[in-house]
Write a protein that holds these residues in place. Sequence first.
Motif, PDB file in Angstrom:
ATOM      1  N   LEU A 179      26.400  10.444   6.909  1.00 32.63           N
ATOM      2  CA  LEU A 179      25.890  11.657   6.556  1.00 32.63           C
ATOM      3  C   LEU A 179      24.663  11.183   5.799  1.00 32.63           C
ATOM      4  O   LEU A 179      24.672  10.150   5.219  1.00 32.63           O
ATOM      5  CB  LEU A 179      26.768  12.851   6.038  1.00 32.63           C
ATOM      6  CG  LEU A 179      27.948  13.191   6.856  1.00 32.63           C
ATOM      7  CD1 LEU A 179      28.778  13.960   5.801  1.00 32.63           C
ATOM      8  CD2 LEU A 179      27.692  13.845   7.910  1.00 32.63           C
ATOM      9  N   GLU A 180      23.545  12.330   5.396  1.00 31.53           N
ATOM     10  CA  GLU A 180      22.540  11.974   4.683  1.00 31.53           C
ATOM     11  C   GLU A 180      22.873  11.449   3.499  1.00 31.53           C
ATOM     12  O   GLU A 180      22.420  10.511   2.526  1.00 31.53           O
ATOM     13  CB  GLU A 180      21.677  13.070   4.380  1.00 31.53           C
ATOM     14  CG  GLU A 180      20.410  12.874   3.712  1.00 31.53           C
ATOM     15  CD  GLU A 180      19.390  14.095   3.820  1.00 31.53           C
ATOM     16  OE1 GLU A 180      18.313  13.841   3.236  1.00 31.53           O
ATOM     17  OE2 GLU A 180      19.949  15.146   3.885  1.00 31.53           O
ATOM     18  N   ASP A 181      24.024  12.287   2.599  1.00 35.47           N
ATOM     19  CA  ASP A 181      24.440  11.781   1.186  1.00 35.47           C
ATOM     20  C   ASP A 181      25.774  11.213   1.250  1.00 35.47           C
ATOM     21  O   ASP A 181      26.695  11.296   0.224  1.00 35.47           O
ATOM     22  CB  ASP A 181      24.644  13.090   0.297  1.00 35.47           C
ATOM     23  CG  ASP A 181      22.894  13.776   0.312  1.00 35.47           C
ATOM     24  OD1 ASP A 181      22.014  12.795   0.164  1.00 35.47           O
ATOM     25  OD2 ASP A 181      22.809  14.951   0.225  1.00 35.47           O
ATOM     26  N   GLY A 182      26.380  10.792   2.373  1.00 33.81           N
ATOM     27  CA  GLY A 182      27.753  10.102   2.354  1.00 33.81           C
ATOM     28  C   GLY A 182      28.280   9.701   3.617  1.00 33.81           C
ATOM     29  O   GLY A 182      27.496   9.324   4.779  1.00 33.81           O
ATOM     30  N   PHE A 183      29.464  10.352   4.166  1.00 33.93           N
ATOM     31  CA  PHE A 183      30.105  10.021   5.387  1.00 33.93           C
ATOM     32  C   PHE A 183      30.949  11.027   5.802  1.00 33.93           C
ATOM     33  O   PHE A 183      31.394  11.949   4.779  1.00 33.93           O
ATOM     34  CB  PHE A 183      30.631   8.614   5.546  1.00 33.93           C
ATOM     35  CG  PHE A 183      31.720   8.254   4.426  1.00 33.93           C
ATOM     36  CD1 PHE A 183      32.894   8.475   4.515  1.00 33.93           C
ATOM     37  CD2 PHE A 183      31.213   8.007   3.003  1.00 33.93           C
ATOM     38  CE1 PHE A 183      33.884   8.442   3.745  1.00 33.93           C
ATOM     39  CE2 PHE A 183      32.319   7.836   1.899  1.00 33.93           C
ATOM     40  CZ  PHE A 183      33.589   8.131   2.319  1.00 33.93           C
ATOM     41  N   ALA A 184      31.662  11.072   7.001  1.00 27.90           N
ATOM     42  CA  ALA A 184      32.646  12.003   7.578  1.00 27.90           C
ATOM     43  C   ALA A 184      33.668  11.057   8.079  1.00 27.90           C
ATOM     44  O   ALA A 184      33.408  10.077   8.353  1.00 27.90           O
ATOM     45  CB  ALA A 184      31.843  12.709   8.706  1.00 27.90           C
ATOM     46  N   LEU A 185      34.894  11.439   7.729  1.00 27.77           N
ATOM     47  CA  LEU A 185      35.857  10.914   8.152  1.00 27.77           C
ATOM     48  C   LEU A 185      36.859  11.778   9.023  1.00 27.77           C
ATOM     49  O   LEU A 185      36.935  13.200   8.778  1.00 27.77           O
ATOM     50  CB  LEU A 185      36.720  10.096   6.845  1.00 27.77           C
ATOM     51  CG  LEU A 185      37.578  11.075   5.732  1.00 27.77           C
ATOM     52  CD1 LEU A 185      38.856  11.403   5.996  1.00 27.77           C
ATOM     53  CD2 LEU A 185      37.406  10.263   4.468  1.00 27.77           C
ATOM     54  N   GLU A 186      37.768  11.132   9.721  1.00 32.84           N
ATOM     55  CA  GLU A 186      38.516  11.908  10.683  1.00 32.84           C
ATOM     56  C   GLU A 186      40.206  11.598  10.142  1.00 32.84           C
ATOM     57  O   GLU A 186      40.316  10.469  10.197  1.00 32.84           O
ATOM     58  CB  GLU A 186      38.485  11.461  12.012  1.00 32.84           C
ATOM     59  CG  GLU A 186      39.330  12.378  13.167  1.00 32.84           C
ATOM     60  CD  GLU A 186      38.882  12.002  14.588  1.00 32.84           C
ATOM     61  OE1 GLU A 186      39.569  10.919  14.888  1.00 32.84           O
ATOM     62  OE2 GLU A 186      38.023  12.496  15.202  1.00 32.84           O
TER      63      GLU A 186
END
Length: 203
Positions: A179-186
């Motif tokens: 993401l722009e300021d981090g990340f996504a996790l599943e």
Amino acid sequence: MALANKKFLPAAEERRRFQRVKVHLLGRYMLPDRREFPCQVINMSPGGLALLAPGIGNVGDRVVAYLDHIGRVEGKITRIIDNGFAMTVGATPRKRDKLAAQLTWLANRDILNLPEDRRHDRIVPRNPIAVLTLEDGTKMTCRIIDLSLSGAAIAAENRPPLKSTVFLGRVQGRVVRNLEDGFALEFTHSQPIETLEESVTAR
């Protein structure tokens, strides 16, 4: 005058279709000259929003905004208000439906203390600070932007590699996108709503 009237018809139509809700969302936005400013949304519908802003453009200017819990929205300034402006929200019908659900939840969560519903809508934890354990055992403090029963969006300066396995608190997951300021996790396994917040913020 006919052109001016025509210009404001979509806004009137939008007000009929979507009820604006009072929300207090922080974010930032960019004007056409690429200047960026922080902002606070004071009301919003799937078709438009009003925000308090230090830098004010002109009616008709294109604006790109990044809002907490909502993400990226773009549109055009429709009118100038005290200490800010109102703008349209350009979105597909599908995105408008999703935005309507997000706004309903944001507007009601504090009043009704709503839990996450069965559709895995995203929620904002009461305590957003968590510890992330990386594959090599390194621990880092992060902020949970929002989460659902199946995953989370994380704000962090350092992004783990895509597809790497991590633990958010006690919950195992896999990094699926930046993401722009981090990340996504599943999450590896869907989590029960009753223990979700406690599990992801466990130290």
